[in-house]
Design a protein around this motif. Structure first.
Motif, PDB file in Angstrom:
ATOM      1  N   GLY A  79       0.915  -0.990   0.316  1.00 36.86           N
ATOM      2  CA  GLY A  79      -0.269  -0.044   0.204  1.00 36.86           C
ATOM      3  C   GLY A  79       1.014   0.966  -0.247  1.00 36.86           C
ATOM      4  N   GLU A  80       1.922   1.309   0.384  1.00 33.15           N
ATOM      5  CA  GLU A  80       2.979   2.639   1.229  1.00 33.15           C
ATOM      6  C   GLU A  80       3.651   3.049  -0.002  1.00 33.15           C
ATOM      7  OE1 GLU A  80       3.183   5.437   2.720  1.00 33.15           O
ATOM      8  OE2 GLU A  80       2.535   4.264   3.851  1.00 33.15           O
ATOM      9  N   GLY A  81       4.016   2.267  -0.496  1.00 35.16           N
ATOM     10  CA  GLY A  81       4.283   2.738  -2.099  1.00 35.16           C
ATOM     11  C   GLY A  81       3.813   2.528  -3.326  1.00 35.16           C
ATOM     12  N   SER A  82       2.540   1.542  -3.183  1.00 33.93           N
ATOM     13  CA  SER A  82       1.315   2.028  -4.807  1.00 33.93           C
ATOM     14  C   SER A  82       0.982   3.584  -4.378  1.00 33.93           C
ATOM     15  CB  SER A  82       0.018   1.201  -4.230  1.00 33.93           C
ATOM     16  OG  SER A  82      -0.530   1.227  -3.188  1.00 33.93           O
ATOM     17  N   TYR A  83       0.456   4.356  -2.536  1.00 28.92           N
ATOM     18  CA  TYR A  83       0.102   5.406  -2.417  1.00 28.92           C
ATOM     19  C   TYR A  83       1.120   6.128  -3.256  1.00 28.92           C
ATOM     20  CZ  TYR A  83      -1.152   9.345   0.254  1.00 28.92           C
ATOM     21  OH  TYR A  83      -1.039  10.385   0.718  1.00 28.92           O
ATOM     22  N   ARG A  84       2.610   6.297  -2.944  1.00 30.53           N
ATOM     23  CA  ARG A  84       3.341   7.659  -3.089  1.00 30.53           C
ATOM     24  C   ARG A  84       3.521   7.576  -4.778  1.00 30.53           C
ATOM     25  NH1 ARG A  84       2.834  10.987   1.296  1.00 30.53           N
ATOM     26  NH2 ARG A  84       4.738  11.856  -0.633  1.00 30.53           N
ATOM     27  N   GLU A  85       2.943   6.773  -5.347  1.00 28.36           N
ATOM     28  CA  GLU A  85       2.905   6.168  -6.775  1.00 28.36           C
ATOM     29  C   GLU A  85       1.871   7.189  -6.983  1.00 28.36           C
ATOM     30  OE1 GLU A  85       2.984   3.447 -11.073  1.00 28.36           O
ATOM     31  OE2 GLU A  85       2.639   2.685  -8.494  1.00 28.36           O
ATOM     32  N   GLY A  86       0.441   6.913  -6.759  1.00 32.18           N
ATOM     33  CA  GLY A  86      -0.423   7.483  -6.849  1.00 32.18           C
ATOM     34  C   GLY A  86      -0.771   9.088  -6.668  1.00 32.18           C
ATOM     35  N   LEU A  87      -0.478   9.508  -5.703  1.00 29.49           N
ATOM     36  CA  LEU A  87      -0.320  10.720  -5.366  1.00 29.49           C
ATOM     37  C   LEU A  87       0.820  11.815  -6.289  1.00 29.49           C
ATOM     38  CD1 LEU A  87      -0.530  13.119  -3.009  1.00 29.49           C
ATOM     39  CD2 LEU A  87       1.607  11.949  -2.601  1.00 29.49           C
ATOM     40  N   GLU A  88       1.886  11.092  -7.009  1.00 29.01           N
ATOM     41  CA  GLU A  88       2.407  11.958  -7.456  1.00 29.01           C
ATOM     42  C   GLU A  88       2.157  11.838  -9.249  1.00 29.01           C
ATOM     43  OE1 GLU A  88       5.920  13.484  -7.476  1.00 29.01           O
ATOM     44  OE2 GLU A  88       5.235  12.722  -5.152  1.00 29.01           O
ATOM     45  N   ALA A  89       0.776  10.979  -8.886  1.00 27.26           N
ATOM     46  CA  ALA A  89       0.066  10.735 -10.648  1.00 27.26           C
ATOM     47  C   ALA A  89      -0.505  11.836 -10.604  1.00 27.26           C
ATOM     48  CB  ALA A  89      -0.264   9.282 -10.671  1.00 27.26           C
ATOM     49  N   LEU A  90      -1.649  12.169  -9.255  1.00 20.49           N
ATOM     50  CA  LEU A  90      -2.290  13.374  -8.856  1.00 20.49           C
ATOM     51  C   LEU A  90      -1.674  14.872  -9.069  1.00 20.49           C
ATOM     52  CD1 LEU A  90      -4.491  11.305  -6.589  1.00 20.49           C
ATOM     53  CD2 LEU A  90      -5.467  12.073  -8.903  1.00 20.49           C
ATOM     54  N   LYS A  91      -0.732  14.144  -9.003  1.00 22.00           N
ATOM     55  CA  LYS A  91       0.381  16.008  -9.063  1.00 22.00           C
ATOM     56  C   LYS A  91       0.784  16.207 -10.332  1.00 22.00           C
ATOM     57  CE  LYS A  91       2.176  15.387  -3.937  1.00 22.00           C
ATOM     58  NZ  LYS A  91       3.637  15.878  -3.190  1.00 22.00           N
ATOM     59  N   ARG A  92       0.846  15.525 -10.768  1.00 20.07           N
ATOM     60  CA  ARG A  92       1.145  16.030 -12.733  1.00 20.07           C
ATOM     61  C   ARG A  92      -0.374  16.111 -13.135  1.00 20.07           C
ATOM     62  NH1 ARG A  92       4.071  10.909 -12.613  1.00 20.07           N
ATOM     63  NH2 ARG A  92       2.387  10.120 -13.130  1.00 20.07           N
ATOM     64  N   ASN A  93      -1.489  15.630 -12.990  1.00 21.38           N
ATOM     65  CA  ASN A  93      -2.061  15.425 -13.927  1.00 21.38           C
ATOM     66  C   ASN A  93      -3.502  16.705 -13.447  1.00 21.38           C
ATOM     67  OD1 ASN A  93      -0.960  13.464 -15.806  1.00 21.38           O
ATOM     68  ND2 ASN A  93      -2.299  11.844 -14.324  1.00 21.38           N
ATOM     69  N   LYS A  94      -3.645  16.464 -11.841  1.00 19.70           N
ATOM     70  CA  LYS A  94      -4.415  17.485 -11.654  1.00 19.70           C
ATOM     71  C   LYS A  94      -5.487  17.128 -11.121  1.00 19.70           C
ATOM     72  CE  LYS A  94      -1.008  21.057 -11.822  1.00 19.70           C
ATOM     73  NZ  LYS A  94      -0.440  21.564 -10.094  1.00 19.70           N
ATOM     74  N   VAL A  95      -5.470  16.597 -12.111  1.00 18.29           N
ATOM     75  CA  VAL A  95      -7.762  15.456 -12.543  1.00 18.29           C
ATOM     76  C   VAL A  95      -7.411  13.947 -11.761  1.00 18.29           C
ATOM     77  CG1 VAL A  95      -9.402  14.967 -13.122  1.00 18.29           C
ATOM     78  CG2 VAL A  95      -8.514  17.253 -13.686  1.00 18.29           C
ATOM     79  N   GLY A  96      -8.477  13.486 -11.144  1.00 17.38           N
ATOM     80  CA  GLY A  96      -8.235  12.199 -10.786  1.00 17.38           C
ATOM     81  C   GLY A  96      -9.576  11.534 -10.882  1.00 17.38           C
ATOM     82  N   LEU A  97     -10.395  10.665 -10.768  1.00 13.26           N
ATOM     83  CA  LEU A  97     -11.185  10.011 -10.368  1.00 13.26           C
ATOM     84  C   LEU A  97     -10.438   8.781  -9.283  1.00 13.26           C
ATOM     85  CD1 LEU A  97     -14.398   9.579 -11.452  1.00 13.26           C
ATOM     86  CD2 LEU A  97     -12.894   7.848 -13.515  1.00 13.26           C
ATOM     87  N   LYS A  98     -11.892   8.599  -8.960  1.00 14.73           N
ATOM     88  CA  LYS A  98     -11.127   7.512  -7.881  1.00 14.73           C
ATOM     89  C   LYS A  98     -11.923   6.592  -6.948  1.00 14.73           C
ATOM     90  CE  LYS A  98      -8.761   8.035  -3.345  1.00 14.73           C
ATOM     91  NZ  LYS A  98     -10.093   7.496  -2.757  1.00 14.73           N
ATOM     92  N   GLY A  99     -11.649   5.561  -6.447  1.00 15.99           N
ATOM     93  CA  GLY A  99     -12.725   4.431  -5.770  1.00 15.99           C
ATOM     94  C   GLY A  99     -12.041   4.530  -4.734  1.00 15.99           C
ATOM     95  N   ILE A 100     -13.093   3.566  -3.582  1.00 18.33           N
ATOM     96  CA  ILE A 100     -12.576   3.961  -2.705  1.00 18.33           C
ATOM     97  C   ILE A 100     -11.411   3.447  -1.781  1.00 18.33           C
ATOM     98  CG2 ILE A 100     -13.625   4.172   0.435  1.00 18.33           C
ATOM     99  CD1 ILE A 100     -14.368   5.876  -2.512  1.00 18.33           C
ATOM    100  N   LEU A 101     -10.190   3.455  -0.829  1.00 13.93           N
ATOM    101  CA  LEU A 101      -9.437   2.871  -0.600  1.00 13.93           C
ATOM    102  C   LEU A 101      -9.575   2.250   0.788  1.00 13.93           C
ATOM    103  CD1 LEU A 101      -6.055   5.366  -1.582  1.00 13.93           C
ATOM    104  CD2 LEU A 101      -6.925   2.721  -3.130  1.00 13.93           C
ATOM    105  N   HIS A 102      -9.215   0.767   1.177  1.00 12.67           N
ATOM    106  CA  HIS A 102      -9.616   0.404   2.350  1.00 12.67           C
ATOM    107  C   HIS A 102      -8.476   0.991   3.374  1.00 12.67           C
ATOM    108  CE1 HIS A 102     -10.844  -2.896   4.799  1.00 12.67           C
ATOM    109  NE2 HIS A 102      -9.398  -3.529   4.740  1.00 12.67           N
ATOM    110  N   THR A 103      -8.832   0.493   5.208  1.00 16.03           N
ATOM    111  CA  THR A 103      -8.163   1.034   5.774  1.00 16.03           C
ATOM    112  C   THR A 103      -8.466   0.287   7.145  1.00 16.03           C
ATOM    113  OG1 THR A 103      -8.846   3.326   5.192  1.00 16.03           O
ATOM    114  CG2 THR A 103      -8.006   3.275   7.184  1.00 16.03           C
ATOM    115  N   PRO A 104      -7.811  -1.188   7.075  1.00 16.89           N
ATOM    116  CA  PRO A 104      -7.491  -2.178   7.435  1.00 16.89           C
ATOM    117  C   PRO A 104      -7.697  -1.386   9.202  1.00 16.89           C
ATOM    118  CG  PRO A 104      -6.303  -2.886   6.322  1.00 16.89           C
ATOM    119  CD  PRO A 104      -6.377  -1.134   6.102  1.00 16.89           C
ATOM    120  N   LEU A 105      -9.136  -1.953   9.667  1.00 18.95           N
ATOM    121  CA  LEU A 105      -8.500  -1.821  11.121  1.00 18.95           C
ATOM    122  C   LEU A 105      -8.080  -1.809  12.295  1.00 18.95           C
ATOM    123  CD1 LEU A 105     -12.655  -2.606  12.460  1.00 18.95           C
ATOM    124  CD2 LEU A 105     -11.957  -0.396  11.821  1.00 18.95           C
ATOM    125  N   GLU A 106      -6.821  -2.382  12.221  1.00 17.04           N
ATOM    126  CA  GLU A 106      -5.589  -3.110  13.473  1.00 17.04           C
ATOM    127  C   GLU A 106      -4.368  -1.923  12.064  1.00 17.04           C
ATOM    128  OE1 GLU A 106      -5.653  -5.551   9.523  1.00 17.04           O
ATOM    129  OE2 GLU A 106      -7.554  -4.915  11.041  1.00 17.04           O
TER     130      GLU A 106
END
Length: 368
Positions: A79-106
């Motif tokens: 998750g951490e690596g893919s999150y950083r990759e997604g964040l950089e893509a959003l910074k490049r493109n300014k616009v995103g279409l996104k589903g919901i990311l799961h947040t484990p309780l633990e």
């Protein structure tokens, strides 16, 4: 035809922050004639609903090129690596279409990649459009409310610690700055979309300083908008009113946690999380995503998900990009399928698959 949104939400955000230090000019990335948009399908049913949008866009020849990044909120799946990759893509493109990311309780550390994304991009305003849909029968009719939620602070500040093993302290942060900009966003949203009333949701009778600051800030801003009625309501009463008389609400503006609760209540009133579109908006970035944060892990991979929320969120995105003709066609086709009622997914009383529902939209697009 039901329009998802009349005005570009980023333009509303810019107007709401016009008194602040100017940000760099907002500029959507293009590749040739196509707009480049970051696509983050998310966890759970995200991949299936994203595929529906991709099929509809391809069929309609929408001039959007998706840069897909398969982000997950699960640490064990990278998750951490893919999150950083997604964040950089959003910074490049300014616009995103996104589903919901799961947040484990633990999970330890930051409570959610969804929250982290909003904070790092300062996409401070969440908008969920909660509206009765012809053909989707629910107990109450005539609901049409926009829920504007502050996205970056409140109980979601993520500031927790243990002074001892037996005590946890969690800080709720409310600031004048963030209260003012979400308030201005809500009022400008109302003006630019023909809305007449803004209701501030709070718990100022108990949290007199934090929610008291939020309430007083919203009411003070309301004085600058003489054409808009402004009132306020305690969150527990608002929850009761939402299920007994939701037609009284027009635009609701809320701190973070209360908006999460009320968006779920609102979704239940109009057919469930599968039919509520939304967006998270800032001055520089816009991320369009279902307005009710349900991952759908229980039906992942079963081809049962309702793609309506994701499709209508993509319609909001198209309006933001100025592609109104494409937005109108896709919106009209989607609502026509729902109103006709011949093809519907399990969540709204049918037995059709995600694929069959998407196919019905494509068939309707051909007719229209």
């Amino acid at each position: 035809m039901i329009r998802s949104l009349k005005s570009s939400p980023v333009q509303i955000a810019k107007r709401a922050l016009s008194t602040a230090t100017p940000a760099p000019a907002y500029e959507t990335k293009k590749y040739g004639r196509n707009y480049v948009v970051t696509l983050i399908p998310g966890d759970g049913i995200g991949k299936e609903t994203a595929e529906s949008v991709k099929a509809i866009f391809k069929y309609s020849n929408v001039p959007v090129q998706f840069e897909q990044v398969n982000v997950t909120g699960v640490p064990s799946k990278g998750g951490e690596g893919s999150y950083r990759e997604g964040l950089e893509a959003l910074k490049r493109n300014k616009v995103g279409l996104k589903g919901i990311l799961h947040t484990p309780l633990e999970r330890s550390g930051h409570p959610s990649f969804n929250v982290a994304l909003r904070k790092e991009l300062d996409i401070f305003a969440s908008v969920a459009l909660i509206k009765s849909i012809p053909g989707v029968k629910t107990r109450l009719d005539g609901i049409d409310m926009a829920l504007v939620r502050e996205n970056t602070e409140g109980e979601y500040s993520g500031l927790e610690h243990r002074p001892t093993n037996d005590i946890v302290e969690s800080l709720k942060i409310i600031t004048s700055y963030n209260s003012e900009r979400i308030g201005r966003f809500a009022f400008d949203f109302a003006v630019m979309n023909g809305r007449k009333k803004v209701t501030a949701i709070h718990k100022a009778n108990i949290m007199k300083q934090s929610d008291g600051l939020f309430r007083s800030t919203i009411k003070k801003i309301g004085e600058e908008y003489p054409g808009i009625t402004v009132n306020d309501m305690i969150v527990d009463n608002a929850s009761m009113q939402a299920v007994s008389n939701p037609q009284q609400f027009d635009v609701l503006v809320t701190p973070n946690l209360y908006g999460t609760i009320l968006s779920n209540i609102g979704a239940a009133l109009v057919g469930g999380p599968g039919v509520v579109p939304g967006a998270s908006i800032g001055r520089e970035y816009a991320v369009f995503e279902p307005g009710c944060r349900h991952v759908g892990l229980d039906i992942e991979g079963r081809n049962e998900a309702n793609p309506t929320a994701m499709v209508l969120s993509s319609v909001m995105m198209l309006r933001h990009l100025g592609l109104d003709e494409y937005a109108d066609n896709i919106s009209r086709a989607t609502y026509a399928v729902l109103e006709e009622g011949k093809v519907r997914t399990k969540d709204i009383g049918g037995q059709n698959t995600t694929t069959e529902f998407t196919r019905a939209i494509l068939d309707k697009l051909e007719v229209l």
